[in-house]
Design an enzyme around this catalytic site. Structure first.
Site, PDB file in Angstrom:
ATOM      1  N   ASP A  64      37.871  51.908  29.272  1.00 60.47           N
ATOM      2  CA  ASP A  64      37.477  53.150  29.937  1.00 60.47           C
ATOM      3  C   ASP A  64      35.962  53.175  29.995  1.00 60.47           C
ATOM      4  O   ASP A  64      35.286  53.359  28.976  1.00 60.47           O
ATOM      5  CB  ASP A  64      38.025  54.363  29.186  1.00 60.47           C
ATOM      6  CG  ASP A  64      37.838  55.647  29.986  1.00 60.47           C
ATOM      7  OD1 ASP A  64      37.013  55.654  30.925  1.00 60.47           O
ATOM      8  OD2 ASP A  64      38.516  56.642  29.658  1.00 60.47           O
TER       9      ASP A  64
ATOM     10  N   ASP B  24      35.611  63.107  29.139  1.00 59.87           N
ATOM     11  CA  ASP B  24      35.395  64.506  29.516  1.00 59.87           C
ATOM     12  C   ASP B  24      36.429  65.423  28.865  1.00 59.87           C
ATOM     13  O   ASP B  24      36.690  66.508  29.354  1.00 59.87           O
ATOM     14  CB  ASP B  24      35.437  64.646  31.042  1.00 59.87           C
ATOM     15  CG  ASP B  24      36.743  64.138  31.625  1.00 59.87           C
ATOM     16  OD1 ASP B  24      37.644  63.732  30.854  1.00 59.87           O
ATOM     17  OD2 ASP B  24      36.885  64.141  32.867  1.00 59.87           O
TER      18      ASP B  24
ATOM     19  N   ASP C  56      64.297  77.331   9.123  1.00 60.13           N
ATOM     20  CA  ASP C  56      64.815  77.333  10.495  1.00 60.13           C
ATOM     21  C   ASP C  56      64.722  75.964  11.169  1.00 60.13           C
ATOM     22  O   ASP C  56      65.455  75.697  12.126  1.00 60.13           O
ATOM     23  CB  ASP C  56      64.057  78.356  11.358  1.00 60.13           C
ATOM     24  CG  ASP C  56      64.349  79.793  10.986  1.00 60.13           C
ATOM     25  OD1 ASP C  56      65.279  80.038  10.191  1.00 60.13           O
ATOM     26  OD2 ASP C  56      63.641  80.690  11.499  1.00 60.13           O
TER      27      ASP C  56
ATOM     28  N   GLU D 290      34.254  55.111  32.199  1.00 62.60           N
ATOM     29  CA  GLU D 290      33.995  56.397  32.859  1.00 62.60           C
ATOM     30  C   GLU D 290      34.214  56.299  34.374  1.00 62.60           C
ATOM     31  O   GLU D 290      33.683  55.410  35.044  1.00 62.60           O
ATOM     32  CB  GLU D 290      32.604  56.968  32.545  1.00 62.60           C
ATOM     33  CG  GLU D 290      32.400  58.400  33.030  1.00 62.60           C
ATOM     34  CD  GLU D 290      33.504  59.368  32.576  1.00 62.60           C
ATOM     35  OE1 GLU D 290      34.567  59.383  33.221  1.00 62.60           O
ATOM     36  OE2 GLU D 290      33.303  60.084  31.575  1.00 62.60           O
TER      37      GLU D 290
ATOM     38  N   HIS E 151      63.924  70.703  25.977  1.00 65.72           N
ATOM     39  CA  HIS E 151      63.194  71.973  25.983  1.00 65.72           C
ATOM     40  C   HIS E 151      62.582  72.197  27.350  1.00 65.72           C
ATOM     41  O   HIS E 151      62.271  71.263  28.097  1.00 65.72           O
ATOM     42  CB  HIS E 151      62.125  72.021  24.884  1.00 65.72           C
ATOM     43  CG  HIS E 151      61.074  70.961  24.984  1.00 65.72           C
ATOM     44  ND1 HIS E 151      59.942  71.109  25.749  1.00 65.72           N
ATOM     45  CD2 HIS E 151      60.982  69.739  24.411  1.00 65.72           C
ATOM     46  CE1 HIS E 151      59.198  70.006  25.634  1.00 65.72           C
ATOM     47  NE2 HIS E 151      59.807  69.156  24.835  1.00 65.72           N
TER      48      HIS E 151
HETATM   49  O1  AHR Z   1      59.045  73.153  26.937  1.00 67.33           O
HETATM   50  C1  AHR Z   1      57.703  72.910  27.301  1.00 67.33           C
HETATM   51  C2  AHR Z   1      57.584  72.426  28.738  1.00 67.33           C
HETATM   52  O2  AHR Z   1      58.087  73.403  29.610  1.00 67.33           O
HETATM   53  C3  AHR Z   1      58.381  71.209  29.082  1.00 67.33           C
HETATM   54  O3  AHR Z   1      57.765  70.001  28.704  1.00 67.33           O
HETATM   55  C4  AHR Z   1      58.483  71.302  30.584  1.00 67.33           C
HETATM   56  O4  AHR Z   1      59.679  70.738  31.062  1.00 67.33           O
HETATM   57  C5  AHR Z   1      58.422  72.789  30.865  1.00 67.33           C
HETATM   58  O5  AHR Z   1      57.386  73.062  31.759  1.00 67.33           O
HETATM   59  O1  AHR Z   2      37.280  56.809  33.223  1.00 71.31           O
HETATM   60  C1  AHR Z   2      38.481  57.528  33.177  1.00 71.31           C
HETATM   61  C2  AHR Z   2      38.274  58.978  32.855  1.00 71.31           C
HETATM   62  O2  AHR Z   2      37.593  59.604  33.911  1.00 71.31           O
HETATM   63  C3  AHR Z   2      37.415  59.290  31.687  1.00 71.31           C
HETATM   64  O3  AHR Z   2      38.008  59.108  30.432  1.00 71.31           O
HETATM   65  C4  AHR Z   2      37.132  60.738  31.914  1.00 71.31           C
HETATM   66  O4  AHR Z   2      35.922  61.131  31.347  1.00 71.31           O
HETATM   67  C5  AHR Z   2      37.100  60.865  33.442  1.00 71.31           C
HETATM   68  O5  AHR Z   2      37.985  61.871  33.851  1.00 71.31           O
END
Ligand code: AHR
Ligand code: AHR
Length: 512
Positions: free
Chosen positions: A236, A314, A501, A238, A430
């Site tokens: 990476d 970022d 729970d 940037e 979920h």
């Molecule tokens: O349950 C959290 C998120 O809710 C799930 O990842 C997605 O399917 C929905 O937006």
């Molecule tokens: O270089 C890929 C990504 O681009 C970096 O991690 C991020 O800073 C930007 O969005």
């Protein structure tokens, strides 16, 4: 042991890494090691300036804290150190400290002595999901392994999780040379931006091409990619994940998914490399070794010297992955030095642990353990998922509704999914944090939402099931409705009764 350690320490600088690697390889796993990766880098003339691991010491003499955990019950913290100098983390200390509650990893200490500790990443170009726009901290028990036969925990990054140090000491800046290696779980990844470890911006913003130099792992094709369907080890830099000299496709960079993966990126003026290998055996392969990318902005580099883990420069927070250890060096390490480090890594003996909980392929019924509810089981009516009282006199339908096949996790075989006994092809998943029963639509989101990672029950009874893509949340009943619940918050996230729970006993299936 002390005598051997002393002898190794006195070896001539150039020979030390190679000889030690040979000795360790010959000795096999689980040997106390007097020389560890950062000793090898130092011998090669490219010392570590950051060394992070929750699993083991990265210097033969290191006996200080590896990481810190915080428990939810009273917010107390514990520093976890190696069992012995140079050894594996004292996971038993964490286990007893966290017993009956939950813990997060608050600090990953820098073992180099430079104070480059990783802590909860602050908001930047993107906000994290935690208070104040910070990223989430990692669940401290989500990535169990053994190293040399000793239990230890990695850093499990589900999307939203991130660590950072924006004020470092000794990390490369500008076009200065550096090297990095890291050990990841090659089966835990996604295409979100960006599961990184390494050098990034000091203000958590995208300040332009060449302002980062970090190891990336995942199957993002948004920038660069290699051969096959991924995942890939890339750099990476940037505004670009680079698999080689070209901005997009580079044939020489293969898909690689070893369960324990050694990944390397290193860079010096107009020269950089990507290398990788199996962290359990064998050597490293070089996927790229050459000049800087053939697009503008990356030569010379403008590295800023912050350190990131699990996020983009970022603070992009969409990525997933697991980190066990990694270092950053001053100077461009030789291939020979890295090969010796790889020999040390394979000799360290990383191994998986058996998955706790019910066996894949079995049919079970899942009984609640909270005092209110010990006659209640996870059940469904159509797509609605609740707990319901089931007994031997219940109807055949009610019994079948409360019976589940344990399947290999749709998103990761280290975890499980629950398929309905009487509605084949439908799984517990979920949605908006509440459980439903839905047909598997084959999507990555469905697989993630339907994957739960079994652990020992938080109360000591049965098992608790961590959500794969929201790893601070566990399968919980609340007013007889099923959720993935965080430990602390309002309504179904309430801390009260959370340990009970989220603890479920696997019973013989109501419908065999
Ligand atoms: O349950 C959290 C998120 O809710 C799930 O990842 C997605 O399917 C929905 O937006
Ligand atoms: O270089 C890929 C990504 O681009 C970096 O991690 C991020 O800073 C930007 O969005």
């Amino acid at each position: 042991m002390a005598r051997i350690r002393t002898r190794k320490a006195l070896l001539p600088v150039a020979a030390a890494g190679v000889l030690t690697a040979a000795l360790l390889t010959g000795a096999g796993p689980a040997q106390a090691a007097g020389t560890q990766p950062c000793d090898i880098y130092a011998s090669g003339g490219t010392p570590c300036v950051a060394a992070h691991s929750t699993t083991r010491a990265l210097y033969g003499s290191y006996a200080g804290s590896l990481y810190q955990v915080r428990r939810t019950s009273d917010n107390a913290t514990l520093n976890v150190a190696p069992l012995t100098a140079g050894g594996v983390a004292n996971a038993a200390a964490q286990d007893s400290f966290c017993a009956g509650t939950s813990c997060v990893i608050t600090v990953i200490y820098d073992q180099s002595g430079r104070g480059n500790h990783l802590t909860q990443a602050p908001p930047g170009g993107f906000q994290g999901p935690a208070a104040g726009g910070y990223d989430n901290l990692a669940n401290a028990i989500a990535a169990p392994v053994t190293v040399g036969g000793h239990r230890a925990y990695g850093v499990f990054v589900s999307p939203g999780t991130g660590y950072r140090d924006n004020s470092t000491n000794g990390i490369a800046t500008g076009d200065q040379p550096e090297g990095m290696y890291s050990i990841f779980d090659g089966t835990h990844y996604n295409g979100g931006c960006c599961f990184d470890y390494g050098n990034a911006e000091t203000n958590s913003l995208d300040t332009g091409n060449g302002h980062m130099e970090a190891i990336y792992f995942g199957n993002s094709k948004g920038w660069g990619y290699g051969s096959g369907n991924g995942p890939w080890v890339m750099a990476d830099l940037e505004n670009g994940l680079f698999s080689g000299v070209n901005r997009t496709y580079n044939a020489g960079n293969p898909s690689v998914s070893h369960r324990f993966l050694t990944a390397i990126v290193k860079g010096e003026p107009n020269h950089w490399a990507i290398r990788a290998g199996n962290a359990q055996s064998g050597g490293l392969s070089t996927y790229y070794n050459g000049v800087r990318p053939n697009v503008s902005g990356y030569n010379p580099m403008k590295k800023e010297g912050a350190i990131i883990l699990g996020i983009g420069g970022d603070n992009s927070v969409s990525a997933a992955g697991t980190f066990y250890e990694g270092v950053m060096t001053s100077g461009y390490p030789s291939d020979a030095t890295e090969n010796a480090v790889q020999a040390n890594i394979t000799a360290a003996g990383y191994a998986t642990v058996a998955r706790p909980g019910p066996a894949v392929g079995s049919a079970i019924s899942l009984r609640a353990t909270t005092a209110c509810c010990t006659t209640r089981y996870i059940t469904h009516s159509g797509s609605t998922v609740t707990t319901g009282v089931v007994s031997s006199s219940s109807s055949a339908t009610d019994k079948a509704n409360a019976t589940w096949y344990v399947r290999s996790g749709l998103a990761n075989s280290a975890c499980v999914s629950f398929e309905s006994r009487n509605t084949p092809g439908n799984y517990l998943r979920h949605y908006n944090y509440q459980l439903q029963l839905n047909a598997n639509d084959g999507s990555e989101l469905f697989a993630n939402d339907a994957t739960f990672c079994p652990q020992a029950g938080v109360t000591g009874q049965g098992n608790s099931y961590m959500s794969y893509n929201y790893s601070l949340r566990y399968l919980r009943h609340y007013n007889n409705i099923l959720y993935i619940a965080a430990h602390g918050g309002s309504t179904y996230n309430a801390a009260s009764l959370w340990p009970d729970d989220v603890s479920w006993v696997s019973m013989a299936p109501w419908t065999p």
